[in-house]
Design a protein around this motif. Sequence first.
Motif: not given
Length: 97
Positions: A48-70
């Motif tokens: 089983l390989v369970l990755p952490a949630a990916a970092t999602i970006y609003m635009a370019g290099v500005i990330p949304y606040p990180y929310r971990q995979d439950p």
Amino acid sequence: MAYNVGQPHPLTHPERLRPGQLTVGVSAAEYAARRRCLAASLPPGTLLVLPAAATIYMAGVIPYPYRQDPDFLYLTGLNQHAVAVMQCPGPASPHTP
């Protein structure tokens, strides 16, 4: 003494975490027991390989606040990105139904 950790730790946040806790009210031993229970339920020969949630970006290099995979958070207590859990089948746990 400085501690460079990515999330609160009992030594850096003694007002929030007691020794042995990874998150408020949940010990490292509890997270390990959850992973052992999962391992006991896996069929032989699986991985089983369970990755952490990916970092999602609003635009370019500005990330949304990180929310971990439950599911990842439930099994590990880690709120860090760019990591994964790899779990192989393990021996039956006394907590396994």
